[in-house]
Every structure is written in structure tokens, then in C-alpha cells.
Design an enzyme around this catalytic site. Structure first.
Site, PDB file in Angstrom:
ATOM      1  N   LYS A 135       0.921  -1.345  -0.096  1.00  0.00           N
ATOM      2  CA  LYS A 135       0.004   0.086  -0.020  1.00  0.00           C
ATOM      3  C   LYS A 135       0.926   1.233   0.118  1.00  0.00           C
ATOM      4  O   LYS A 135       0.336   2.227  -0.456  1.00  0.00           O
ATOM      5  CB  LYS A 135      -1.013   0.154   1.305  1.00  0.00           C
ATOM      6  N   PRO A 164      -8.119   4.264   5.298  1.00  0.00           N
ATOM      7  CA  PRO A 164      -9.104   3.742   6.252  1.00  0.00           C
ATOM      8  C   PRO A 164      -8.096   2.917   7.101  1.00  0.00           C
ATOM      9  O   PRO A 164      -7.057   2.156   6.594  1.00  0.00           O
ATOM     10  CB  PRO A 164     -10.181   3.003   5.374  1.00  0.00           C
TER      11      PRO A 164
HETATM   12  P1  NAP Z   1     -11.558  -6.904  -1.542  1.00  0.00           P
HETATM   13  O1  NAP Z   1     -12.896  -7.322  -1.294  1.00  0.00           O
HETATM   14  O2  NAP Z   1     -10.748  -8.308  -1.415  1.00  0.00           O
HETATM   15  O3  NAP Z   1     -11.296  -6.289  -2.929  1.00  0.00           O
HETATM   16  C1  NAP Z   1     -10.100  -6.190  -3.504  1.00  0.00           C
HETATM   17  C2  NAP Z   1     -10.743  -6.035  -4.991  1.00  0.00           C
HETATM   18  O4  NAP Z   1      -9.330  -5.901  -5.962  1.00  0.00           O
HETATM   19  C3  NAP Z   1     -11.306  -7.011  -5.422  1.00  0.00           C
HETATM   20  O5  NAP Z   1     -12.331  -6.549  -6.347  1.00  0.00           O
HETATM   21  C4  NAP Z   1     -10.390  -7.854  -6.345  1.00  0.00           C
HETATM   22  O6  NAP Z   1     -10.976  -8.771  -7.320  1.00  0.00           O
HETATM   23  C5  NAP Z   1      -9.728  -6.713  -6.761  1.00  0.00           C
HETATM   24  N1  NAP Z   1      -8.200  -7.269  -7.266  1.00  0.00           N
HETATM   25  C6  NAP Z   1      -7.350  -7.978  -6.691  1.00  0.00           C
HETATM   26  N2  NAP Z   1      -6.264  -8.355  -7.414  1.00  0.00           N
HETATM   27  C7  NAP Z   1      -6.742  -7.958  -8.796  1.00  0.00           C
HETATM   28  C8  NAP Z   1      -6.305  -8.072  -9.955  1.00  0.00           C
HETATM   29  N3  NAP Z   1      -4.816  -8.679 -10.488  1.00  0.00           N
HETATM   30  N4  NAP Z   1      -6.890  -7.576 -11.106  1.00  0.00           N
HETATM   31  C9  NAP Z   1      -8.089  -6.683 -10.939  1.00  0.00           C
HETATM   32  N5  NAP Z   1      -8.603  -6.736  -9.696  1.00  0.00           N
HETATM   33  C10 NAP Z   1      -7.942  -7.316  -8.754  1.00  0.00           C
HETATM   34  O7  NAP Z   1     -10.896  -6.129  -0.313  1.00  0.00           O
HETATM   35  P2  NAP Z   1     -11.366  -4.713   0.212  1.00  0.00           P
HETATM   36  O8  NAP Z   1     -11.199  -4.816   1.718  1.00  0.00           O
HETATM   37  O9  NAP Z   1     -12.607  -4.379  -0.313  1.00  0.00           O
HETATM   38  O10 NAP Z   1      -9.998  -3.684  -0.118  1.00  0.00           O
HETATM   39  C11 NAP Z   1     -10.345  -2.746  -1.310  1.00  0.00           C
HETATM   40  C12 NAP Z   1      -9.423  -1.711  -1.184  1.00  0.00           C
HETATM   41  O11 NAP Z   1      -9.280  -1.211   0.234  1.00  0.00           O
HETATM   42  C13 NAP Z   1      -7.980  -2.007  -1.398  1.00  0.00           C
HETATM   43  O12 NAP Z   1      -7.064  -1.331  -1.870  1.00  0.00           O
HETATM   44  C14 NAP Z   1      -7.561  -2.190   0.282  1.00  0.00           C
HETATM   45  O13 NAP Z   1      -6.017  -2.178   0.359  1.00  0.00           O
HETATM   46  C15 NAP Z   1      -8.131  -1.178   0.623  1.00  0.00           C
HETATM   47  N6  NAP Z   1      -8.306  -1.061   2.220  1.00  0.00           N
HETATM   48  C16 NAP Z   1      -9.049  -1.959   2.770  1.00  0.00           C
HETATM   49  C17 NAP Z   1      -9.130  -2.193   4.250  1.00  0.00           C
HETATM   50  C18 NAP Z   1      -9.953  -3.079   4.959  1.00  0.00           C
HETATM   51  O14 NAP Z   1      -9.822  -3.133   6.047  1.00  0.00           O
HETATM   52  N7  NAP Z   1     -10.717  -3.895   4.085  1.00  0.00           N
HETATM   53  C19 NAP Z   1      -8.421  -1.103   4.989  1.00  0.00           C
HETATM   54  C20 NAP Z   1      -7.750  -0.083   4.188  1.00  0.00           C
HETATM   55  C21 NAP Z   1      -7.600  -0.185   2.761  1.00  0.00           C
HETATM   56  P3  NAP Z   1     -11.515 -10.166  -7.171  1.00  0.00           P
HETATM   57  O15 NAP Z   1     -12.655 -10.247  -6.440  1.00  0.00           O
HETATM   58  O16 NAP Z   1     -11.477 -10.774  -8.337  1.00  0.00           O
HETATM   59  O17 NAP Z   1     -10.210 -10.941  -6.354  1.00  0.00           O
END
Ligand code: NAP
Length: 350
Positions: free
Chosen positions: A171, A195
Site C-alpha cells: 500500500k 482507512p
Molecule cells: P476485497 O474485497 O478483496 O477487494 C479487492 C478488490 O481488488 C477485488 O475486487 C479484487 O478482485 C480486486 N483485485 C485484486 N487483484 C486484482 C487483479 N490482479 N486485477 C483486478 N482486480 C484485482 O478487499 P477490500 O477490503 O474491499 O479492499 C479494497 C481496497 O481497500 C484495497 O485497495 C485495500 O487495500 C483497501 N483497504 C482495505 C481495508 C480493509 O480493512 N478492508 C482497509 C484499508 C484499505 P477479485 O474479487 O477478483 O479478487
């Protein structure tokens, strides 16, 4: 950034994800036309909930196939968009065998691919990047390095690497790359959302997000023997989605925005569950002594360095920028935990 043209489509990358699904839902409810990029729009396990959202908002949602690792992948989805929400990036912290391939490559190449597409797409004026507190600090022990003892937008993670906290590293390098690419042009601006650990009900059924496994492990017996003393920065998924829209639609928004509604330990989260459900779930009942966590951590995929530099630390976050600039209001944590568990029960996950 001029006034938002609400008739122009907006792009949400990784639209099927945990956070992005709420973002897509709120954007549709506000009347936006949403271009959602997903890896495979025919995979109904992953996009079924988006298709339902599309049915509730006829003509407003269009899905596009795109991969973070494929150059030019986002061009079609971005065509005509004024706003780009770049959320797609893997959020996995355990069981990582190849951190470069599993985390850094998709985070970094994905950021490059999406932003280079923005450079080619004349309609784009603002990119809202979903980054993380993980780009602000690497370990809780980093709190000892900073003045004021509360992390804020001025701090950067300097302690993570490929071999230690690789998710945080992914990140950090991805967000830095985004600011560098943004600085080389002047047509679009960049607003970052950072976040803490996101909890709250999931619309997505098949997300790999660590948010969902964390909540599940609190109630499925995995942590029955006890939990490490870890006080985490937390925020509701619906608040995070709203913050993205506020960052997109406020012309004055700029820079990074820490989003932490509250901090709580794993044991406190378990207590919140018990306050609603009594002893229905095998929640953890105690915090393990640090030396025991240090000794046993590797068996659970947690390195001893990670234990040493995180367990037992008190951390604080200054989120006044998000509150003042974006007008953020954070949901109470017990509500987040209650709604998240309710969703897991309704979906038959527990
Ligand atoms: P998530 O549900 O796993 O979402 C991740 C997304 O990225 C999914 O749509 C996934 O697609 C996609 N992705 C992963 N590898 C990919 C690739 N090679 N090509 C295209 N798409 C790809 O996780 P989330 O928690 O919602 O996270 C979303 C964002 O928020 C991320 O940037 C994460 O770092 C950030 N974030 C999350 C949190 C948290 O606590 N959840 C906190 C801070 C920041 P697939 O479904 O096909 O794998």
C-alpha cells in the site's frame, strides 16, 4: 477540480470488492452511472450482488473486465468518466508465499495501469485512491518515532518491506507511485482515502478481504483459546464508502484522509458480540501474554517480529482532516459489529 458533472459515468475499479460494492451502491443511489471494473464479469459468485444492484438501478451500472496486471486494461471502462475510484488491490495479510507477486505487483502495476489510463482519458478530472493507514505506519511500534503520538496524514510508513508486513509495504509503494504520477500532469487531481481496518456488513459474498476473515474468526471458534493484545484502528465500511463520495464531490478536497472511527482490541470486539448474543458464539475469552503470542505466532502465520512490534502498543489517530474537510461522521463501533454479525448470520456464514 470543476463542479461535478453528475451525468458523466464514474469508474469504480474492483467494483465487486467489499468496500467497492458499498461505494457502487451509494453512487447508484445518488443517480450516478457506474462503470464497474471486475476481473471476470461472467463469474456470478463474484458479481451476482452487483448484477442485483444493477437491476435495482436500470441502465446505471455497466461491468467491464479488467486486470490490474494487464496494461491498457482499464481504458474501455474509463472512457467518458470524470471521476475514477481506484479501490482494486489485494487485502491479504496471512498465508502469503510470494509477496511480490501476490501483493506488490497488483498494487503497484495496478496503480500505474489505472493512472496511465487516466493520463490517456481526456474526461478524467479526479482520481480517488483507496489507500490505507498501512501507508501511514508499518507497525504500531512506529508510534514511538513520531511527535504528538497520534498518526496523521503527514506520516509515511518507513518500516515495512517485502519480508516484513508486505501488505503495508504494497500500500505504501502504490500510494507513493500514485502521488508521483499525479505530480507529472495537471488535468486530474488525486485525493487519497486512508482507512483503518474496515468492518461492517458485506454486500460481497466472495471477497478475500481480511476484514471478513477477521470478523468470522471472532465467532467461528478459531480464536477460542485467546487473542493477541492488539488494539486496532477501525472504521465502518459504509463510512469508508461515503468518504470516497465526499472526497470525489467536494471540489476543495485534497491530499490524504485518515479514516479511523474508533480503536478497539480483538477482545473488546468479542465483548461487543457477547453483549448482543451472550455465549451463542465461541468468542475469545482472554488476551494471550505477549511472550506466548511471540512463541506461537509463527504457527498461526504471524512472524515474531510482527508480534514484537505490534502486540501491546497503544496507538492513536488524528482524523480531524476527514471530519473537517470531508464532513465525515463515524458510526459507533458497536453498531458496525452488530450489523456485520447480522449480515453473516443472514448469509449463513455462521
Ligand atoms: P476485497 O474485497 O478483496 O477487494 C479487492 C478488490 O481488488 C477485488 O475486487 C479484487 O478482485 C480486486 N483485485 C485484486 N487483484 C486484482 C487483479 N490482479 N486485477 C483486478 N482486480 C484485482 O478487499 P477490500 O477490503 O474491499 O479492499 C479494497 C481496497 O481497500 C484495497 O485497495 C485495500 O487495500 C483497501 N483497504 C482495505 C481495508 C480493509 O480493512 N478492508 C482497509 C484499508 C484499505 P477479485 O474479487 O477478483 O479478487
Amino acid at each position: 477540480m470543476p463542479t461535478i458533472d453528475r451525468s458523466a459515468p464514474v469508474l469504480v475499479t474492483g467494483a465487486n470488492g467489499y468496500i467497492a460494492s458499498w461505494l457502487a451502491k451509494y453512487l447508484l443511489e445518488q443517480g450516478f452511472t457506474v462503470h464497474g471494473s471486475v476481473r471476470d464479469s461472467r463469474n456470478t459468485d463474484k458479481v451476482g450482488h452487483l448484477l442485483k444492484l444493477g437491476e435495482a438501478h436500470p441502465g446505471q451500472l455497466q461491468l467491464f473486465d479488467a486486470d490490474l496486471l494487464r496494461e491498457g486494461s482499464f481504458d474501455a471502462a474509463m472512457a467518458g468518466c470524470q471521476l475514477v475510484f481506484h479501490t482494486a488491490s489485494p487485502f491479504i495479510v496471512r498465508g502469503i508465499k510470494d509477496p511480490q507477486a501476490q501483493l506488490v505487483e497488483p498494487a503497484l502495476s495496478g496503480t500505474r495501469n489505472v493512472l496511465q489510463a487516466a493520463n490517456r482519458c481526456d474526461s478524467v478530472q479526479r482520481v480517488i485512491l483507496t489507500t490505507s493507514v498501512a501507508a501511514v505506519y508499518g507497525d504500531f511500534a512506529d508510534i514511538e518515532l513520531i511527535d504528538g503520538h497520534a498518526f496523521n496524514e503527514g506520516h509515511w510508513n518507513t518500516s515495512s518491506s517485502l519480508s516484513h508486513q508486505p501488505y503495508n509495504y504494497s500500500k505504501t509503494v502504490a500510494e507513493k507511485e500514485a502521488w508521483d504520477i499525479c505530480a507529472q500532469q495537471s488535468r486530474w487531481d488525486l485525493v487519497a482515502i486512508n482507512p483503518g481496518l474496515v468492518l461492517g456488513p458485506s454486500l460481497a459474498r466472495a471477497s478475500d478481504s481480511t476484514s471478513l476473515s477477521t470478523m468470522l474468526e471472532l465467532v467461528d471458534g478459531t480464536l477460542r483459546m485467546g487473542v493477541p493484545k492488539l488494539r486496532m484502528p477501525l472504521v465502518d465500511v459504509r463510512d469508508v464508502a461515503h468518504a470516497h463520495i465526499l472526497a470525489a464531490t467536494n471540489p476543495e478536497a485534497e491530499g490524504r484522509h485518515l479514516l479511523v472511527g474508533d480503536t478497539a482490541s480483538l477482545l473488546q470486539l468479542a465483548r461487543m458480540i457477547e453483549a448482543e448474543h451472550g455465549d451463542r458464539y465461541p468468542t475469545p475469552q482472554r488476551e494471550l501474554p505477549k511472550f506466548l503470542t511471540w512463541l506461537l505466532g509463527p504457527l498461526a502465520g504471524i512472524s515474531r517480529k510482527m508480534v514484537a512490534r505490534n502486540v501491546g502498543y497503544a496507538v492513536a489517530f488524528d482524523c480531524s482532516k476527514a471530519i473537517e474537510e470531508l464532513g465525515m461522521q463515524f458510526r459507533p463501533l458497536p453498531e458496525t459489529v452488530r450489523d456485520h454479525l447480522q449480515q453473516m448470520v443472514a448469509d449463513g456464514l455462521v
